[in-house]
Design a protein around this motif. Structure first.
Motif, mmCIF file in Angstrom:
data_model
loop_
_atom_site.group_PDB
_atom_site.id
_atom_site.type_symbol
_atom_site.label_atom_id
_atom_site.label_comp_id
_atom_site.label_asym_id
_atom_site.label_seq_id
_atom_site.Cartn_x
_atom_site.Cartn_y
_atom_site.Cartn_z
ATOM 1 N N PRO A 4 0.811 -1.226 0.000
ATOM 2 C CA PRO A 4 0.000 0.000 0.000
ATOM 3 C C PRO A 4 0.841 1.270 0.000
ATOM 4 O O PRO A 4 0.464 2.259 -0.633
ATOM 5 N N ASP A 5 1.969 1.258 0.692
ATOM 6 C CA ASP A 5 2.790 2.469 0.782
ATOM 7 C C ASP A 5 3.365 2.859 -0.570
ATOM 8 O O ASP A 5 3.241 4.006 -1.016
ATOM 9 N N SER A 6 4.007 1.892 -1.245
ATOM 10 C CA SER A 6 4.623 2.205 -2.537
ATOM 11 C C SER A 6 3.579 2.490 -3.605
ATOM 12 O O SER A 6 3.744 3.377 -4.447
ATOM 13 N N SER A 7 2.449 1.764 -3.559
ATOM 14 C CA SER A 7 1.404 1.988 -4.564
ATOM 15 C C SER A 7 0.769 3.363 -4.400
ATOM 16 O O SER A 7 0.523 4.081 -5.386
ATOM 17 N N LEU A 8 0.479 3.744 -3.162
ATOM 18 C CA LEU A 8 -0.118 5.062 -2.935
ATOM 19 C C LEU A 8 0.842 6.182 -3.300
ATOM 20 O O LEU A 8 0.414 7.254 -3.753
ATOM 21 N N GLU A 9 2.122 5.958 -3.140
ATOM 22 C CA GLU A 9 3.103 6.966 -3.560
ATOM 23 C C GLU A 9 3.024 7.193 -5.061
ATOM 24 O O GLU A 9 3.051 8.336 -5.540
ATOM 25 N N VAL A 10 2.919 6.096 -5.830
ATOM 26 C CA VAL A 10 2.794 6.207 -7.292
ATOM 27 C C VAL A 10 1.485 6.896 -7.667
ATOM 28 O O VAL A 10 1.450 7.791 -8.522
ATOM 29 N N ILE A 11 0.396 6.493 -7.008
ATOM 30 C CA ILE A 11 -0.914 7.079 -7.321
ATOM 31 C C ILE A 11 -0.929 8.570 -7.006
ATOM 32 O O ILE A 11 -1.389 9.385 -7.823
ATOM 33 N N ASN A 12 -0.435 8.948 -5.846
ATOM 34 C CA ASN A 12 -0.467 10.357 -5.441
ATOM 35 C C ASN A 12 0.407 11.216 -6.349
ATOM 36 O O ASN A 12 0.066 12.368 -6.636
ATOM 37 N N ARG A 13 1.520 10.669 -6.818
ATOM 38 C CA ARG A 13 2.350 11.424 -7.752
ATOM 39 C C ARG A 13 1.600 11.642 -9.068
ATOM 40 O O ARG A 13 1.634 12.731 -9.649
ATOM 41 N N ALA A 14 0.906 10.603 -9.512
ATOM 42 C CA ALA A 14 0.121 10.739 -10.745
ATOM 43 C C ALA A 14 -1.001 11.760 -10.585
ATOM 44 O O ALA A 14 -1.290 12.528 -11.502
#
Length: 506
Positions: free
Chosen positions: A52-62
């Motif tokens: 969840p941490d790494s995925s949310l980082e990618v999503i929030n950057r997008a």
């Protein structure tokens, strides 16, 4: 993790799709959505994994780069959609995996092959317990509660993976017309599921169009309240000075200002203990010699600055109780007491409070009306405060200074938002426009922003409880007669006890 897959023109608004567990950005959903909304939206899809941490980082950057209007998440992607920094985007979740730690536990320790060809070239993945433990820091159901006006959901009762856990968890949290429960597809959203999803997305798109710039969450509503423009009403500023002369009779004397008796530089204000309608009251002496209200020769001023300068020239004069500067619109006489803005000062010239809640505002379009009242962080009085309420007698020229205790504070922004939500729901149900209701000329606003003051023993008829406009209330500073303080605390305790029993019974 790879960068965002982009299609079509950069000039179109963006729709973001978040795939589920063991899928990828190159799956069928992104292409199906792009075909369905071709020419209307550009569909993007970040590539995620179960962390969840790494995925949310990618999503929030997008999100920061692309500013999507709509974020769609299926299965575990639904969880990510609820926990990401979605901003003002609408979030659409399909068969969301709301409890990943327990619902994904069956796959811990095994190597699995992704359902589609991943853009990062990795085709296998092993889920670890350490990854699942990270989900303890998140609460997707609470995220739905916090952002329910922006969340839409579609859940299948025939979900062969999650059962009906998502249906039970979401029931009652999302506006009815945007919570669709169906039974003609399984966990994977395909065939009939995609048809239902397209229909739900059309509703969301239409709602975004109808809502326009209306606030969609409490944080948006609070920001609108705090940054609202002040009404620009042509008019003049009236300076009123209330003064008094102390009487040497045997009277109870109290200070009506924000300083203690030791710090006060003015004469004490005279009061007399009396009994009124069977209750103990504190009466301000009614004669002109004791309480005077006078206007300077040049009481009306063209600007607020000129009015404050005139006031400052009088600060420190002996016998002055308070100053008041009111902004009156042209065409309304000062004597009507219908003000647009009012500033109250103590005898030192210090600002006590400012109000923009008035009878004039009741007739202003929505966001300029009494709907907003005071903000919680600017309330001059709190529950339990001892106050003096100036109450002119309706049948005489006498002015009573009723001593009381604040039983309830005015309505807060939070309560205003709750009322706003109810109005939006009702308007949607009745097929009325949602985006322009704040500007309706006849919109009456929220309830009066007034303090509930208890001035006597509580009884169920509530005849000793009355809402007073803040401008009629003044703070009381000690020393106050201890017997009077005890009496008022008894009143207040009696009222609070009644409320406690009443709510428990309900």
């Amino acid at each position: 993790m790879n960068d965002i897959v982009e299609n079509i023109s950069d000039t179109l608004p963006v729709m973001m799709y978040l795939h589920g567990f063991m899928s990828g950005a190159n799956g069928a959903k992104q292409r199906q959505l792009q075909r369905q909304f071709k020419g209307r939206y550009r569909v993007i899809a970040p590539e995620l994994d179960a962390d969840p941490d790494s995925s949310l980082e990618v999503i929030n950057r997008a999100i920061r780069e692309e500013h999507p209007e709509i974020i769609i998440g299926t299965s575990l992607g639904g969880f990510m959609a609820l926990e990401c920094e979605s901003g003002d985007a609408d979030v659409v979740i399909v068969n969301p995996c709301l409890f990943p730690k327990s619902q994904l536990a069956q796959w811990v320790g095994e190597e699995h092959t992704y359902f589609c060809k991943r853009l990062d070239g990795v085709q296998t993945y092993t889920l670890t317990q350490a990854t699942l433990d990270k989900y303890e820091r998140y609460d997707a159901v609470q995220s739905v509660r916090d952002n329910s006006p922006r969340v839409s959901a579609m859940c299948s009762t025939a979900d062969d993976l999650l059962g009906d856990s998502h249906v039970k968890a979401l029931t009652g949290l999302i506006w009815d017309s945007f919570f669709k429960v169906v039974d003609d597809f399984g966990h994977q959203c395909k065939d009939a599921g995609m048809t239902h999803l397209y229909d739900l997305l059309e509703l969301v798109i239409d709602r975004r169009r109808r809502m326009g710039g209306s606030p969609r969450s409490f944080s948006d509503f609070e920001e609108m309240v705090r940054s609202r423009p002040q009404p620009e009403v042509p008019g003049f500023y009236c300076l009123t000075v209330r003064s008094y002369e102390p009487d040497q009779m045997d009277l109870k004397r109290e200070y009506v200002n924000r300083q203690t008796a030791e710090e006060a530089t003015c004469d004490p204000m005279p009061f007399r203990l009396v009994r009124r309608n069977g209750d103990v009251a504190v009466r301000m002496m009614p004669s002109d010699r004791n309480v005077k209200v006078f206007n300077p020769d040049s009481a009306d001023y063209a600007t607020f600055h000129e009015a404050t300068e005139a006031m400052n020239g009088l600060v420190g004069s002996k016998g002055i109780l308070d100053f008041e500067i009111r902004h009156y619109p042209f065409g309304i006489m000062s004597q009507t007491h219908r003000y647009v803005e009012s500033w109250m000062y103590d005898f030192r010239g210090s600002l006590i409070q400012k109000s923009t809640c008035s009878p004039v505002h009741n007739r202003q379009p929505g966001i300029y009306g009494k709907f907003f009242g005071h903000l919680p962080d600017s309330l001059p009085y709190r529950k339990g405060d001892i106050v003096i309420v100036f109450e002119p007698s309706p049948n005489s020229n006498r002015t009573y200074a009723m001593m009381g205790v604040i039983a309830e504070e005015p309505h807060t922004v939070k309560k205003g938002y709750e009322y706003y939500r109810r109005v939006v729901k009702r308007r949607e149900r009745d097929g009325l426009p949602v985006c322009d209701w704040l500007d309706e000329e006849n919109y009456p606003g929220y309830e009066n922003d007034r303090y509930l003051v208890q001035t006597g023993f509580y009884n169920e008829s509530m005849n000793t409880l009355s809402y007073r406009h803040p401008m009629e209330i003044f703070p009381v500073k000690f020393p106050v007669c201890y017997a009077m303080v005890d009496l008022m605390m008894q009143w207040h305790s009696q009222y609070c006890e009644f409320k406690r029993v009443f709510h428990n019974d309900c």
